[in-house]
Motif scaffolding. Structure first.
Motif, PDB file in Angstrom:
ATOM      1  N   SER A  29      -4.619 -46.381 -54.762  1.00  0.00           N
ATOM      2  CA  SER A  29      -4.528 -45.361 -53.729  1.00  0.00           C
ATOM      3  C   SER A  29      -5.766 -44.455 -53.766  1.00  0.00           C
ATOM      4  O   SER A  29      -6.326 -44.189 -54.823  1.00  0.00           O
ATOM      5  CB  SER A  29      -3.257 -44.526 -53.944  1.00  0.00           C
ATOM      6  OG  SER A  29      -3.229 -43.454 -53.050  1.00  0.00           O
ATOM      7  N   SER A  47      -5.478 -41.364 -52.552  1.00  0.00           N
ATOM      8  CA  SER A  47      -4.930 -40.012 -52.501  1.00  0.00           C
ATOM      9  C   SER A  47      -4.414 -39.648 -53.873  1.00  0.00           C
ATOM     10  O   SER A  47      -4.181 -40.499 -54.720  1.00  0.00           O
ATOM     11  CB  SER A  47      -3.796 -39.931 -51.462  1.00  0.00           C
ATOM     12  OG  SER A  47      -2.729 -40.783 -51.861  1.00  0.00           O
ATOM     13  N   SER A 100      -1.866 -36.598 -56.057  1.00  0.00           N
ATOM     14  CA  SER A 100      -0.992 -35.446 -56.060  1.00  0.00           C
ATOM     15  C   SER A 100      -0.615 -35.145 -57.496  1.00  0.00           C
ATOM     16  O   SER A 100      -0.594 -36.029 -58.344  1.00  0.00           O
ATOM     17  CB  SER A 100       0.266 -35.711 -55.213  1.00  0.00           C
ATOM     18  OG  SER A 100       0.991 -36.808 -55.751  1.00  0.00           O
ATOM     19  N   THR A 155      -8.472 -38.216 -51.080  1.00  0.00           N
ATOM     20  CA  THR A 155      -7.494 -37.519 -50.246  1.00  0.00           C
ATOM     21  C   THR A 155      -6.494 -36.831 -51.173  1.00  0.00           C
ATOM     22  O   THR A 155      -5.752 -37.488 -51.914  1.00  0.00           O
ATOM     23  CB  THR A 155      -6.749 -38.496 -49.320  1.00  0.00           C
ATOM     24  OG1 THR A 155      -7.702 -39.164 -48.486  1.00  0.00           O
ATOM     25  CG2 THR A 155      -5.739 -37.757 -48.462  1.00  0.00           C
ATOM     26  N   VAL A 156      -6.501 -35.488 -51.125  1.00  0.00           N
ATOM     27  CA  VAL A 156      -5.660 -34.691 -52.026  1.00  0.00           C
ATOM     28  C   VAL A 156      -4.445 -34.196 -51.255  1.00  0.00           C
ATOM     29  O   VAL A 156      -4.589 -33.534 -50.220  1.00  0.00           O
ATOM     30  CB  VAL A 156      -6.457 -33.501 -52.589  1.00  0.00           C
ATOM     31  CG1 VAL A 156      -5.594 -32.726 -53.581  1.00  0.00           C
ATOM     32  CG2 VAL A 156      -7.739 -33.958 -53.226  1.00  0.00           C
ATOM     33  N   ASP A 157      -3.270 -34.523 -51.764  1.00  0.00           N
ATOM     34  CA  ASP A 157      -2.024 -34.081 -51.134  1.00  0.00           C
ATOM     35  C   ASP A 157      -1.437 -32.882 -51.884  1.00  0.00           C
ATOM     36  O   ASP A 157      -1.736 -32.640 -53.061  1.00  0.00           O
ATOM     37  CB  ASP A 157      -0.994 -35.217 -51.112  1.00  0.00           C
ATOM     38  CG  ASP A 157      -1.455 -36.385 -50.244  1.00  0.00           C
ATOM     39  OD1 ASP A 157      -2.119 -36.117 -49.225  1.00  0.00           O
ATOM     40  OD2 ASP A 157      -1.152 -37.551 -50.606  1.00  0.00           O
ATOM     41  N   ASN A 158      -0.572 -32.155 -51.193  1.00  0.00           N
ATOM     42  CA  ASN A 158       0.243 -31.083 -51.785  1.00  0.00           C
ATOM     43  C   ASN A 158      -0.594 -29.953 -52.402  1.00  0.00           C
ATOM     44  O   ASN A 158      -0.261 -29.425 -53.462  1.00  0.00           O
ATOM     45  CB  ASN A 158       1.192 -31.654 -52.860  1.00  0.00           C
ATOM     46  CG  ASN A 158       2.125 -32.724 -52.298  1.00  0.00           C
ATOM     47  OD1 ASN A 158       2.582 -32.621 -51.168  1.00  0.00           O
ATOM     48  ND2 ASN A 158       2.404 -33.742 -53.096  1.00  0.00           N
ATOM     49  N   ASN A 185     -12.885 -31.997 -45.654  1.00  0.00           N
ATOM     50  CA  ASN A 185     -12.169 -32.111 -44.376  1.00  0.00           C
ATOM     51  C   ASN A 185     -13.143 -32.352 -43.216  1.00  0.00           C
ATOM     52  O   ASN A 185     -13.034 -31.756 -42.130  1.00  0.00           O
ATOM     53  CB  ASN A 185     -11.325 -30.862 -44.109  1.00  0.00           C
ATOM     54  CG  ASN A 185     -10.212 -30.679 -45.158  1.00  0.00           C
ATOM     55  OD1 ASN A 185      -9.624 -31.674 -45.629  1.00  0.00           O
ATOM     56  ND2 ASN A 185      -9.949 -29.443 -45.537  1.00  0.00           N
ATOM     57  N   GLY A 190      -1.644 -28.059 -48.200  1.00  0.00           N
ATOM     58  CA  GLY A 190      -1.196 -29.415 -47.889  1.00  0.00           C
ATOM     59  C   GLY A 190      -2.240 -30.443 -48.229  1.00  0.00           C
ATOM     60  O   GLY A 190      -2.779 -30.469 -49.337  1.00  0.00           O
ATOM     61  N   SER A 191      -2.576 -31.308 -47.247  1.00  0.00           N
ATOM     62  CA  SER A 191      -3.491 -32.426 -47.499  1.00  0.00           C
ATOM     63  C   SER A 191      -4.926 -32.041 -47.145  1.00  0.00           C
ATOM     64  O   SER A 191      -5.180 -31.373 -46.127  1.00  0.00           O
ATOM     65  CB  SER A 191      -3.065 -33.637 -46.663  1.00  0.00           C
ATOM     66  OG  SER A 191      -3.937 -34.722 -46.872  1.00  0.00           O
ATOM     67  N   ASN A 192      -5.874 -32.529 -48.005  1.00  0.00           N
ATOM     68  CA  ASN A 192      -7.306 -32.289 -47.805  1.00  0.00           C
ATOM     69  C   ASN A 192      -8.073 -33.554 -48.180  1.00  0.00           C
ATOM     70  O   ASN A 192      -7.636 -34.328 -49.049  1.00  0.00           O
ATOM     71  CB  ASN A 192      -7.800 -31.128 -48.664  1.00  0.00           C
ATOM     72  CG  ASN A 192      -7.224 -29.784 -48.255  1.00  0.00           C
ATOM     73  OD1 ASN A 192      -7.846 -29.012 -47.513  1.00  0.00           O
ATOM     74  ND2 ASN A 192      -6.024 -29.473 -48.752  1.00  0.00           N
ATOM     75  N   THR A 193      -9.242 -33.740 -47.507  1.00  0.00           N
ATOM     76  CA  THR A 193     -10.098 -34.889 -47.794  1.00  0.00           C
ATOM     77  C   THR A 193     -11.430 -34.392 -48.345  1.00  0.00           C
ATOM     78  O   THR A 193     -12.117 -33.584 -47.706  1.00  0.00           O
ATOM     79  CB  THR A 193     -10.345 -35.736 -46.527  1.00  0.00           C
ATOM     80  OG1 THR A 193      -9.094 -36.178 -46.013  1.00  0.00           O
ATOM     81  CG2 THR A 193     -11.215 -36.929 -46.843  1.00  0.00           C
TER      82      THR A 193
END
Length: 311
Positions: A161, A163, A165, A215-218, A245, A280-283
């Motif tokens: 993955s 991403s 978290s 991709t960073v979630d949470n 982002n 929340g989510s960031n790229t």
């Protein structure tokens, strides 16, 4: 008539047993001449076994019928005729003897006894087994009891993955080899000292268009964060483009030779920047753009809340 001798015609002279008494013997009484001590009885001497009883007497002048003699014990009499052979005689039938295994008296049921013995032995064995199992269960409860939940094996390879978290209250950390790669960026593990899983890192970044994207979630809340990277640079100072982002952040991501080492195995170090992230989510992306110097090895990336600098 006067008392005393009354003559020979007195009744007591007729007593057949008068000879037994003294006064009778004085008068001359004699034992009777007949048989068995009775007057006028006839005594006939016969050979033992000759006398026959209840024989029919033939009329005068006719011959006495001959009675057939009974045969010896166990021998059939020739004059005997079974009742069933006579007309109207009783009908008899001989009952067949039951075999040993049939009706009538049977021998001991050895098969039943054997089955019963086997059942008793099986019950004893089962009881012993249950007691042993219960004993082991008690020992487990009183001793060091193993955790009932199976241990989860951790992957030694990079996650496919791109991403990441983190658990609640923690910010994520990731291996660069687990991120989305582009251009000539590739996984490698030749240089020792990387802390990523399996010692795998990302190389091949020194060409325009090469990149790693995370991709960073949470992310718990928007604001300033510290982006840290562990990398390897044994040569001149390097710098890559940081994009958050979709927007370029700052003048570039500094990847200088902070260790001043020429040995790649001794040149692993850290660098950081202060991007602003959304809740929340960031790229987050590190790429090699025109004018950048990208001859580095990228090991790991992670975040911290606020502006805190290196570890």
């Amino acid at each position: 008539m006067t008392p005393g001798d009354n003559g020979a015609s007195t009744p007591e002279d007729d007593d057949p047993f008068g000879y037994l008494y003294a006064d009778g013997q004085a008068r001359g009484a004699q034992p009777p001449s007949g048989g068995y001590g009775y007057p006028n009885s006839v005594s006939r001497v016969r050979t033992v076994g000759e006398r026959q009883y209840a024989q029919p007497q033939a009329p005068y002048g006719q011959q006495q019928p001959t009675v057939p003699q009974q045969g010896a014990y166990g021998q059939s009499n020739a004059h005997y005729q079974a009742p069933e052979t006579l007309p109207g005689g009783a009908q008899t039938s001989r009952q067949p003897m039951s075999p040993a295994g049939g009706g009538g008296r049977r021998g001991p049921n050895t098969k039943g006894l054997l089955i019963g013995a086997i059942a008793v032995v099986a019950a004893v064995v089962i009881g012993i087994g249950v007691a042993m199992i219960n004993g082991n269960t008690d020992d487990d409860k009183s001793g060091n009891q193993a955790d009932a939940s199976p241990a989860q094996s951790q992957s030694t390879g990079p996650s496919p993955s791109n991403s990441a978290s983190a658990p609640a209250g923690e910010l994520p950390k990731t291996d660069a080899a687990a991120l989305q790669l582009a251009g000539s960026a590739a996984k490698a593990s030749d240089v020792k000292g990387a802390q990523a899983a399996g010692g795998t890192y990302v190389g091949g970044l020194n060409s325009v268009g090469s990149s790693v994207t995370w991709t960073v979630d949470n992310v718990p809340e928007g604001g300033a964060y510290t982006l840290l990277a562990r990398f390897n640079n044994p040569g001149d100072d390097q710098s890559m483009t940081l994009t958050v982002n979709g927007q370029k952040f700052g003048k570039g991501f500094n990847l200088g030779n902070f260790t001043h080492q020429s040995d790649p195995t001794q040149a692993w170090t850290e660098t950081y920047a202060y991007p602003t992230l959304n809740k929340g989510s960031n790229t987050i992306s590190l790429s090699c753009q025109p004018g950048d110097k990208c001859n580095v090895l990228l090991d790991q990336l992670w975040l911290k809340k606020g502006k805190v600098g290196r570890s």
